[in-house]
Design an enzyme around this catalytic site. Sequence first.
Site, mmCIF file in Angstrom:
data_model
loop_
_atom_site.group_PDB
_atom_site.id
_atom_site.type_symbol
_atom_site.label_atom_id
_atom_site.label_comp_id
_atom_site.label_asym_id
_atom_site.label_seq_id
_atom_site.Cartn_x
_atom_site.Cartn_y
_atom_site.Cartn_z
ATOM 1 N N ASP A 41 9.039 4.265 14.850
ATOM 2 C CA ASP A 41 8.895 3.764 16.221
ATOM 3 C C ASP A 41 8.042 2.504 16.290
ATOM 4 O O ASP A 41 7.339 2.260 17.273
ATOM 5 C CB ASP A 41 8.300 4.845 17.155
ATOM 6 C CG ASP A 41 9.079 6.139 17.065
ATOM 7 O OD1 ASP A 41 10.309 6.074 17.052
ATOM 8 O OD2 ASP A 41 8.447 7.214 16.976
ATOM 9 N N LYS B 147 11.426 -1.427 15.048
ATOM 10 C CA LYS B 147 12.307 -2.001 14.011
ATOM 11 C C LYS B 147 13.651 -2.413 14.589
ATOM 12 O O LYS B 147 14.229 -3.417 14.177
ATOM 13 C CB LYS B 147 12.524 -0.992 12.872
ATOM 14 C CG LYS B 147 11.263 -0.647 12.107
ATOM 15 C CD LYS B 147 11.538 0.332 10.984
ATOM 16 C CE LYS B 147 11.997 1.694 11.436
ATOM 17 N NZ LYS B 147 11.030 2.432 12.266
ATOM 18 N N GLY C 248 15.937 6.662 16.093
ATOM 19 C CA GLY C 248 16.341 6.161 17.412
ATOM 20 C C GLY C 248 15.866 4.729 17.526
ATOM 21 O O GLY C 248 14.679 4.480 17.632
ATOM 22 N N HIS C 249 16.795 3.784 17.436
ATOM 23 C CA HIS C 249 16.412 2.371 17.465
ATOM 24 C C HIS C 249 16.912 1.744 18.755
ATOM 25 O O HIS C 249 18.101 1.700 19.019
ATOM 26 C CB HIS C 249 16.990 1.642 16.242
ATOM 27 C CG HIS C 249 16.411 2.150 14.958
ATOM 28 N ND1 HIS C 249 17.033 2.030 13.744
ATOM 29 C CD2 HIS C 249 15.240 2.778 14.710
ATOM 30 C CE1 HIS C 249 16.267 2.577 12.812
ATOM 31 N NE2 HIS C 249 15.178 3.033 13.374
ATOM 32 N N GLN D 5 12.734 5.473 10.333
ATOM 33 C CA GLN D 5 11.433 6.180 10.250
ATOM 34 C C GLN D 5 10.357 5.202 9.726
ATOM 35 O O GLN D 5 10.448 4.025 10.019
ATOM 36 C CB GLN D 5 11.540 7.436 9.362
ATOM 37 C CG GLN D 5 12.399 8.547 9.955
ATOM 38 C CD GLN D 5 13.864 8.396 9.654
ATOM 39 O OE1 GLN D 5 14.258 8.015 8.572
ATOM 40 N NE2 GLN D 5 14.704 8.706 10.638
#
Length: 428
Positions: A13, A16, A40-41, A224
């Site tokens: 988080d 990225k 989750g991006h 991650q």
Amino acid sequence: MAVSIVVGTHWGDEGKGKIVDYLGENAQVVARAQGGNNAGHTVIVEGEKYVFHLLPSGVLHPGKVGILGDGMVVDPSSLLGEIDFLRQKGKDVSERLFLSSKAHLVLPYHRILDGIYENIRGGGKLGTTGKGIGPAYEDKVSRWGIRVGDLEDEKLFAQKLRVTLDYKNLLLERAFNQPSLPYDKILEDYLGYASLLKPYIADTSRMIYQFYREGKNILIEGAQGTMLDLDHGTYPFVTSSYPVVAGSLLGVGLGSIPNLEVLGVCKAYTTRVGEGPFPTELRGGMGDYLREKGGEYGATTGRPRRCGWLDGVILRYAARINGITSLALTKLDVLGGVGPLKICRAYLVEGEEVDDFPVIPHLWDKCEPVYEEMEGWEEDISLVSSYYDLPSSAQRFVEFIEDFTQIPIAIVSVGKERQNTLVRKEIF
Ligand code: IMP
């Protein structure tokens, strides 16, 4: 020719997705190497929000080749949902997306076992995303895994599922007193996914090597972060794959690359979602403020993220473990108006000052941060378009991190949109 890897310096988080989207413009190939839809991006383009879980975020740029690499675990329904979502938004990726036949499949029993394992751990739970990632990697290592390539042969897939499901049902019924799972339904679902996914399945490691030899710019999108790495993170409060740079190369099937660019993405403060040690965590007060101002809620599970001051000790550790060559500092705008700022430059552990992350887990909760206090700034910096227009205290904050890590900060991000990105050094 250039290969760049983007890696998270803390517990994921770090922002990225935005940085990868920005760099994607100058890449011809964008790849994910490991992890699954636990990631989750978030990318915001022209006010539109896209959240990617499996696809590399760089595919938002038209014409870029997207690769889901060998080291990933793929939940087919989640992947098909993302492809469909993009199609609805007028961004069809079907001609330029490739899925490694060596990647492993996430099956329904993985998700169920993820929940069961967490319940058994009780107070010592890990706080997983519940997507079945750990159990899928567990099967890979113990050689019970079913791979994407197995979907190409219906008979083989049916056979593998039969044997594996018999074993998993034994486990569910006898060990955990749970109902067994229906073979016919899972087979039908997965053969349905197979017919939709077949056009994407490829030998992606060979493709990447070919692209590399042709001199294409390849961007490997880390998921991650370093401290969630199975070997180098805060074990057991980690994910089940290798988010560090070595895991990225392994996960796309590339060997050692001369002049590899490793861009560490570091947030201007630190967050963590899920359980486990977090030396600079701020409970209440400033922690709540950072969470609200920074919108620190998990992109995958919606869980509130734990927030704290930037942990420079971990940043330096991440630089070492990953061989980081430059940094991107994100969400600097969130620190505006906060007052004096702090960066953790060492820990006091049982009365002794240490400047590296301790290797012994029982010391992690004993790490008391030693802070460098810095002057803050009041202005909203999100509209600044050049680094040199930032308030001098914001520049000092950036340059302190550079001095401390001895790594140049190539990118400073001051807002959610693509244009809120101050570039100090081009990556490609
Ligand atoms: P798992 O990957 O679902 O097994 O979760 C293990 C740990 O990694 C939990 O603390 C999760 O919250 C964390 N985690 C997994 N993926 C991400 C991510 O993309 N961002 C932040 N934390 C993550």
